[in-house]
Scaffold this active site. Structure first.
Site, PDB file in Angstrom:
ATOM      1  N   CYS A  66       0.840  -1.205   0.000  1.00 36.03           N
ATOM      2  CA  CYS A  66       0.000   0.000   0.000  1.00 36.03           C
ATOM      3  C   CYS A  66       0.876   1.256   0.000  1.00 36.03           C
ATOM      4  O   CYS A  66       1.833   1.359   0.768  1.00 36.03           O
ATOM      5  CB  CYS A  66      -0.919  -0.008   1.221  1.00 36.03           C
ATOM      6  SG  CYS A  66      -2.016   1.419   1.255  1.00 36.03           S
ATOM      7  N   CYS A  70       0.384   5.172   6.834  1.00 37.39           N
ATOM      8  CA  CYS A  70      -0.230   4.991   8.157  1.00 37.39           C
ATOM      9  C   CYS A  70       0.795   4.317   9.094  1.00 37.39           C
ATOM     10  O   CYS A  70       1.215   3.183   8.837  1.00 37.39           O
ATOM     11  CB  CYS A  70      -1.493   4.141   8.047  1.00 37.39           C
ATOM     12  SG  CYS A  70      -2.603   4.693   6.730  1.00 37.39           S
ATOM     13  N   CYS A  73       0.662   0.633  10.300  1.00 39.91           N
ATOM     14  CA  CYS A  73       0.215  -0.428   9.396  1.00 39.91           C
ATOM     15  C   CYS A  73       1.329  -1.268   8.775  1.00 39.91           C
ATOM     16  O   CYS A  73       2.208  -0.748   8.082  1.00 39.91           O
ATOM     17  CB  CYS A  73      -0.643   0.164   8.279  1.00 39.91           C
ATOM     18  SG  CYS A  73      -1.382  -1.143   7.266  1.00 39.91           S
ATOM     19  N   CYS A 110     -16.013  -9.784   6.432  1.00 41.23           N
ATOM     20  CA  CYS A 110     -15.403  -8.492   6.105  1.00 41.23           C
ATOM     21  C   CYS A 110     -14.169  -8.705   5.225  1.00 41.23           C
ATOM     22  O   CYS A 110     -13.248  -9.421   5.621  1.00 41.23           O
ATOM     23  CB  CYS A 110     -14.942  -7.775   7.368  1.00 41.23           C
ATOM     24  SG  CYS A 110     -16.202  -7.655   8.622  1.00 41.23           S
ATOM     25  N   CYS A 141     -19.222  -6.942   4.347  1.00 39.81           N
ATOM     26  CA  CYS A 141     -18.530  -5.705   4.717  1.00 39.81           C
ATOM     27  C   CYS A 141     -17.238  -5.647   3.902  1.00 39.81           C
ATOM     28  O   CYS A 141     -16.606  -6.685   3.710  1.00 39.81           O
ATOM     29  CB  CYS A 141     -18.201  -5.722   6.209  1.00 39.81           C
ATOM     30  SG  CYS A 141     -17.247  -4.277   6.740  1.00 39.81           S
ATOM     31  N   ARG A 273     -17.216  -2.937  18.549  1.00 36.72           N
ATOM     32  CA  ARG A 273     -16.410  -4.154  18.334  1.00 36.72           C
ATOM     33  C   ARG A 273     -15.060  -4.072  19.039  1.00 36.72           C
ATOM     34  O   ARG A 273     -14.290  -3.129  18.821  1.00 36.72           O
ATOM     35  CB  ARG A 273     -16.191  -4.415  16.834  1.00 36.72           C
ATOM     36  CG  ARG A 273     -15.467  -5.747  16.597  1.00 36.72           C
ATOM     37  CD  ARG A 273     -15.343  -6.113  15.122  1.00 36.72           C
ATOM     38  NE  ARG A 273     -16.612  -6.026  14.471  1.00 36.72           N
ATOM     39  CZ  ARG A 273     -16.877  -5.262  13.401  1.00 36.72           C
ATOM     40  NH1 ARG A 273     -15.910  -4.570  12.855  1.00 36.72           N
ATOM     41  NH2 ARG A 273     -18.065  -5.239  12.881  1.00 36.72           N
TER      42      ARG A 273
HETATM   43  N1  SAM Z   1      -6.535   0.275   3.277  1.00 41.21           N
HETATM   44  C1  SAM Z   1      -7.825   0.495   3.792  1.00 41.21           C
HETATM   45  C2  SAM Z   1      -7.892   1.696   4.697  1.00 41.21           C
HETATM   46  O1  SAM Z   1      -6.898   2.085   5.297  1.00 41.21           O
HETATM   47  O2  SAM Z   1      -8.974   2.266   4.814  1.00 41.21           O
HETATM   48  C3  SAM Z   1      -8.430  -0.699   4.489  1.00 41.21           C
HETATM   49  C4  SAM Z   1      -7.602  -1.580   5.400  1.00 41.21           C
HETATM   50  S1  SAM Z   1      -6.916  -0.848   6.847  1.00 41.21           S
HETATM   51  C5  SAM Z   1      -5.733  -2.055   7.300  1.00 41.21           C
HETATM   52  C6  SAM Z   1      -8.206  -0.930   8.046  1.00 41.21           C
HETATM   53  C7  SAM Z   1      -7.932  -0.458   9.461  1.00 41.21           C
HETATM   54  O3  SAM Z   1      -7.187  -1.431  10.185  1.00 41.21           O
HETATM   55  C8  SAM Z   1      -7.137   0.808   9.673  1.00 41.21           C
HETATM   56  O4  SAM Z   1      -7.882   1.954   9.452  1.00 41.21           O
HETATM   57  C9  SAM Z   1      -6.755   0.688  11.141  1.00 41.21           C
HETATM   58  O5  SAM Z   1      -7.745   1.266  11.966  1.00 41.21           O
HETATM   59  C10 SAM Z   1      -6.689  -0.831  11.355  1.00 41.21           C
HETATM   60  N2  SAM Z   1      -5.299  -1.259  11.594  1.00 41.21           N
HETATM   61  C11 SAM Z   1      -4.349  -1.434  10.657  1.00 41.21           C
HETATM   62  N3  SAM Z   1      -3.177  -1.806  11.221  1.00 41.21           N
HETATM   63  C12 SAM Z   1      -3.400  -1.875  12.560  1.00 41.21           C
HETATM   64  C13 SAM Z   1      -2.580  -2.198  13.680  1.00 41.21           C
HETATM   65  N4  SAM Z   1      -1.293  -2.492  13.553  1.00 41.21           N
HETATM   66  N5  SAM Z   1      -3.149  -2.187  14.915  1.00 41.21           N
HETATM   67  C14 SAM Z   1      -4.455  -1.880  15.055  1.00 41.21           C
HETATM   68  N6  SAM Z   1      -5.265  -1.557  14.038  1.00 41.21           N
HETATM   69  C15 SAM Z   1      -4.758  -1.555  12.809  1.00 41.21           C
HETATM   70 FE1  SF4 Z   2      -2.719   1.275   3.398  1.00 41.80          FE
HETATM   71 FE2  SF4 Z   2      -2.555   0.199   5.793  1.00 41.80          FE
HETATM   72 FE3  SF4 Z   2      -3.075   2.784   5.570  1.00 41.80          FE
HETATM   73 FE4  SF4 Z   2      -4.958   0.969   4.821  1.00 41.80          FE
HETATM   74  S1  SF4 Z   2      -4.168   1.312   6.882  1.00 41.80           S
HETATM   75  S2  SF4 Z   2      -4.310   2.817   3.700  1.00 41.80           S
HETATM   76  S3  SF4 Z   2      -3.625  -0.672   4.051  1.00 41.80           S
HETATM   77  S4  SF4 Z   2      -1.165   1.751   4.920  1.00 41.80           S
END
Ligand code: SAM
Ligand code: SF4
Ligand code: DTB
Length: 340
Positions: A66, A70, A73, A110, A141, A273
């Protein structure tokens, strides 16, 4: 003799509000824990069966690579976390996993994709998956990143019940976590999803170094939307090696319980949740979260890239707490097999 407040004409559970001030939310969050839990559990009982938990199963349909940054992530291409970038899964593979989720007792399936935002041709492929999952009698979802105008309508047409798009934290802390999209971008996607008639699943993460005021501000933004999200995922940061947040301190479980309880009071009809982070939580912490008003979990041995509790562990926890899987499916039949 009528002694309770309702009988005296004072409804202790007035209609959900959308005008909470930050000070009110901070005061709720900070009150003595027993008082907070009592109020949250009372609101919970007013709206839900307190012993029923909704089960959602997650599948990562497009892993890694990606472009976003973030900081939490493991799927961002910017961090060395060992997560490989993969192509979008085939519809057949997805439906096989959805069958398994249904047989295990999940009511919602989901599908997550590590995209900044989907292309129109991606939407076509995901629409086919949604239609297939829906046909199995599961709620659907997806979480695909930011959506452009017109895309939510196409997902809705395919049978989408919920779109997950998290605000993650307060607007003021947000810039410390993500620079590649704005808070307003996220609100715009949420508004488009709502306008298309799709249920909104929106929450955040605690344990990223934010303050109590940041948690309260996130909950304020959610609770002051014109319509509360139907699902509110509260994730505890999973500290993945290679991400900028890998070295964060462990989250105090009591802060998690307070966040869940406050979410329950502010958004009494939402499914709150208990999301990422359960593998590192004690059973007692989870039990307190359920008492605080959490009534949904991710059920299945994997989240997107990280571990979630084993089926047997969750089954034993539910048995010990006297909890049942909810069989409510807004849009279809009940699961064929109930494990609890
Ligand atoms: N890429 C899309 C987005 O960011 O909207 C969808 C997938 S993203 C992984 C979905 C959510 O997972 C993020 O917004 C975040 O809240 C949660 N998430 C991702 N990595 C995480 C982590 N290491 N610990 C807790 N929550 C996490
Ligand atoms: Fe990409 Fe992870 Fe951010 Fe979703 S949460 S936009 S998968 S970097
Ligand atoms: C949500 O709020 N949490 C889920 C789901 N929505 C998509 C994701 C949690 C991801 C945890 C880290 C991982 O497994 O990669």
């Amino acid at each position: 003799m009528f002694t309770n407040a309702t009988a005296r004409g004072v409804d202790p559970f007035p209609a959900p509000r959308h005008d909470w001030s930050l000070a009110e939310i901070i005061a709720l969050y900070r009150q003595p824990l027993n008082d907070l839990l009592h109020r949250a559990q009372s609101a919970h009982r007013h709206c839900f069966d307190p012993n029923e938990i909704q089960l959602s199963t997650l599948l990562n349909i497009k892993s890694g690579g990606c472009p976003e940054d973030c900081a939490y992530c493991p799927q961002s291409v910017r961090y060395k976390t060992g997560v490989e970038s993969e192509e979008l899964m085939s519809c057949e593979q997805v439906l096989e996993q959805a069958q398994r989720a249904k047989a295990s007792g999940a009511s919602r399936f989901c599908m997550g994709a590590a995209w900044r935002s989907p292309k129109d041709k991606d939407i076509d492929k995901v629409a086919e998956m949604i239609a297939g999952v829906k046909h199995l009698g599961l709620e659907t979802c997806v979480t695909l990143g930011m959506l452009r105008p017109g895309q939510p309508e196409r997902l809705k047409h395919a049978g989408l019940d919920y779109y997950n798009h998290n605000l993650d934290t307060s607007e003021s802390f947000y810039g410390r976590i993500i620079s590649t999209r704005t808070y307003q971008d996220r609100l715009d996607t949420l508004q488009r999803v709502r306008a298309a008639g799709i249920n909104v699943c929106c929450g955040g993460i605690i344990g990223m170094g934010e303050s109590v005021d940041d948690r309260a501000a996130l909950l304020q933004t959610l609770a002051c939307l014109p319509q509360h999200p139907e699902s509110v995922p509260i994730n505890t940061l999973v500290r993945v090696t290679g991400t900028p947040l890998a070295g964060q301190q462990e989250t105090d479980p009591i802060e998690l319980v307070r966040t869940v309880a406050t979410a329950r009071i502010l958004m009494p009809r939402a499914y709150v949740r208990l999301s990422a982070g359960r593998t590192e939580m004690s059973d007692a912490t989870q039990a307190l979260c359920f008492y605080a008003g959490a009534n949904s979990i991710f059920y299945g041995e994997k989240l997107l890239t990280t571990d979630n509790p084993q089926f047997s562990k969750d089954q034993s926890l539910f048995e010990r707490l006297g909890l049942r899987a909810s069989t409510d499916i807004a849009s279809g039949e009940t699961p064929a097999v109930q494990n609890f």
